[in-house]
Design an enzyme around this catalytic site. Structure first.
Site, PDB file in Angstrom:
ATOM      1  CG  ASP A   1      37.651  40.720  39.504  1.00  0.00           C
ATOM      2  OD1 ASP A   1      37.920  41.796  40.073  1.00  0.00           O
ATOM      3  OD2 ASP A   1      37.370  40.630  38.304  1.00  0.00           O
ATOM      4  CG  ASP A   2      35.973  43.875  42.320  1.00  0.00           C
ATOM      5  OD1 ASP A   2      37.161  44.042  41.984  1.00  0.00           O
ATOM      6  OD2 ASP A   2      35.031  44.544  41.867  1.00  0.00           O
TER       7      ASP A   2
ATOM      8  CB  CYS B   1      40.258  45.127  37.405  1.00  0.00           C
ATOM      9  SG  CYS B   1      38.714  44.878  38.304  1.00  0.00           S
TER      10      CYS B   1
ATOM     11  CG  HIS C   1      40.324  43.927  32.697  1.00  0.00           C
ATOM     12  ND1 HIS C   1      40.151  44.473  33.959  1.00  0.00           N
ATOM     13  CD2 HIS C   1      39.732  44.784  31.836  1.00  0.00           C
ATOM     14  CE1 HIS C   1      39.480  45.607  33.851  1.00  0.00           C
ATOM     15  NE2 HIS C   1      39.217  45.811  32.578  1.00  0.00           N
TER      16      HIS C   1
ATOM     17  CG  ASN D   1      40.173  45.319  43.138  1.00  0.00           C
ATOM     18  OD1 ASN D   1      40.307  45.134  41.930  1.00  0.00           O
ATOM     19  ND2 ASN D   1      39.002  45.169  43.745  1.00  0.00           N
TER      20      ASN D   1
HETATM   21 CA    CA Z   1      38.887  43.729  40.584  1.00  0.00          CA
END
Ligand code: CA
Length: 453
Positions: free
Chosen positions: A29-30, A69, A127, A272
């Site tokens: 994530d990120d 996300c 999410h 992402n």
């Molecule tokens: Ca993300």
């Protein structure tokens, strides 16, 4: 003779069934594009992911379908551009909201894998909607353990607002966080892999770390490893990436120990690009080099990500340079499961297996599209090595990624005919999309549902 034939066909069926690979999809994530050993980082050692990369086809032009996300996850779960069904924003944490989540009209990846004979599990960040109707168990996962919102505190009881500090959830019931969250997700995934090892049924596991997304919290042992990094944010972020690498390593070790690694198809991506938090923190602690831009943007830094595909029994390790996208995981997995006939007709993703094996040499996709912010928002389109970026009403920009991965030289004035062609390709693609059906939450303001026209 007829008996023999019958026996032979039984045996064939049994062996075909046994040959179905397990499927393990790992999402970070990120994560910054450059922040892994195999992506070139000298600063952050990631021996476990590097080992996985050495057993993988490293897809150097690998994308996700969104620069942030939830929409990326909606694309992975459906194999479709999420703009087709209005999932273009992050759902707010509103357990009473029946709109903000992956629309129930969509068929999901795990639902199809269940049809293909798989046991399905999800561990980690969800999410895709807070209402109980959107719960992973309702969307195709036999088993779920994790954090249902868009993120979570890493240490138990460390405060934080909204969904970042709600209890973890196991199959619909609250469960206490017992340790550093990344480690707990790694343990949970290892347990899944071990529990289902001896079963005749193959399994699919969706392992979605919330790491290294904020909040910046890391175990001391990893912080100590990076005492030479003077920027506190960067130091903590590096430690979080290492903790995730260690958790991935524990799952891979469990696959080895249970003799399942050879016939397990593994994907690894970030959801992402790394965020650019320079304005907030005084420091940009992810490293997206050599890409331009960051999370939220339709330059490469937003959605070009580290991308691995590994299946030791069938896929030869190496590099694959033609553009691929995470929408491809669903059809590729169904094909690997010898269940391509279950593939829905309305997908944007394609089965990558004949491309990755070299059987097909053309590009898997003629054109790839991105859009953020709904119609009239920011668009990008890639055809071959040429990429057009159009930010709202601004003049379109054109880049040749083959020679300019950093999108620094705008060729729009030199190639007006290509600009025209790609702008009309966007218009054509947008006919198959709708406006967002829910908004991302805004600070200080509850998310309002957008009225459909
Ligand atoms: Ca993300």
């Amino acid at each position: 003779m007829r008996h023999l034939l019958f026996l032979a066909s039984l045996l064939l069926t049994a062996s075909a069934f046994a040959a179905k690979p397990n499927v393990l999809l790992i999402i970070a994530d990120d994560l910054g594009y450059h922040d892994l050993g195999f992506q070139g980082s000298k600063e952050i050692p990631t021996p476990n992911l590097d080992k996985l990369a050495a057993q993988s086809l490293v897809c150097t032009n690998g994308y996700v379908s969104h620069p942030f996300c939830s929409p990326t996850r909606a694309g992975i779960m459906t194999g479709r551009y999420q703009q087709r069904f209005g999932h273009e924003n992050n759902p707010a944490w509103l357990p009473q909201d029946t709109v903000a989540g992956l629309p129930l009209t969509e068929t999901t990846f795990p639902q199809l894998m269940q049809k293909a004979g798989y046991t399905t599990g999800a561990v980690g960040k969800w999410h895709l909607g807070a209402h109980p109707q959107f719960h992973p168990n309702k969307r195709g996962f036999d088993e779920y353990f994790g954090a249902l919102g868009g993120g979570h505190m890493y240490f138990p009881g460390t405060g934080g607002g909204a969904e970042y500090n709600i209890p973890l959830n196991r199959n619909g019931k609250d469960e206490a966080q017992t340790k550093y969250l990344t480690e707990q997700f790694g343990d949970e995934a290892s347990s899944f892999v071990e529990r289902h090892a001896a079963e005749a049924k193959p399994w699919m596991l969706y392992l979605a770390f919330n790491a290294p997304h904020t909040p910046l919290q890391a175990p001391q042992k990893w912080l100590d490893k990076f005492s030479q990094i003077t920027d506190k944010n960067r130091q903590t972020y590096a430690a979080m990436v290492c903790a995730m690498d260690e958790a991935v390593g524990s799952v891979l070790a469990k696959l080895d120990a249970t003799k399942q690694r050879e016939n397990t198809l593994i994907y690894f991506v970030s959801d992402n690009g790394g965020p650019n938090l320079q304005a907030k923190s005084g420091s940009n602690f992810t490293d997206n080099s050599p890409l331009r831009g960051a999370k939220g943007m339709v330059y490469e830094g937003g959605m070009r990500v580290p991308f691995l595909v590994s299946w030791p029994a069938k896929i030869k390790p190496g590099k694959y340079d033609l553009p691929v996208i995470a929408l491809d995981f669903l059809p590729t997995s169904l094909a690997a499961a010898e269940s391509a006939d279950l593939t829905p007709k309305n997908l944007d993703g394609v089965n990558l297996l004949p491309f990755l094996s070299g059987e097909k040499t053309r590009a898997p996709h003629d054109t790839l599209f991105w859009r953020s912010g709904g119609p009239g928002g920011n668009n990008a389109v890639r055809r071959g090595s040429l990429k057009l970026v159009r930010l709202g009403k601004a003049e379109p920009e054109l880049y040749d990624l083959a020679t300019d991965i950093g999108e620094s030289k705008n060729l729009a004035a030199e190639k007006p005919e290509v600009v025209k062609e790609l702008v009309s390709a966007i218009a054509e693609w947008e006919k198959g999309t709708i406006a967002p059906i829910f908004e991302s939450p805004r600070a200080g303001k509850p998310a309002a549902k957008k009225k459909k026209k």
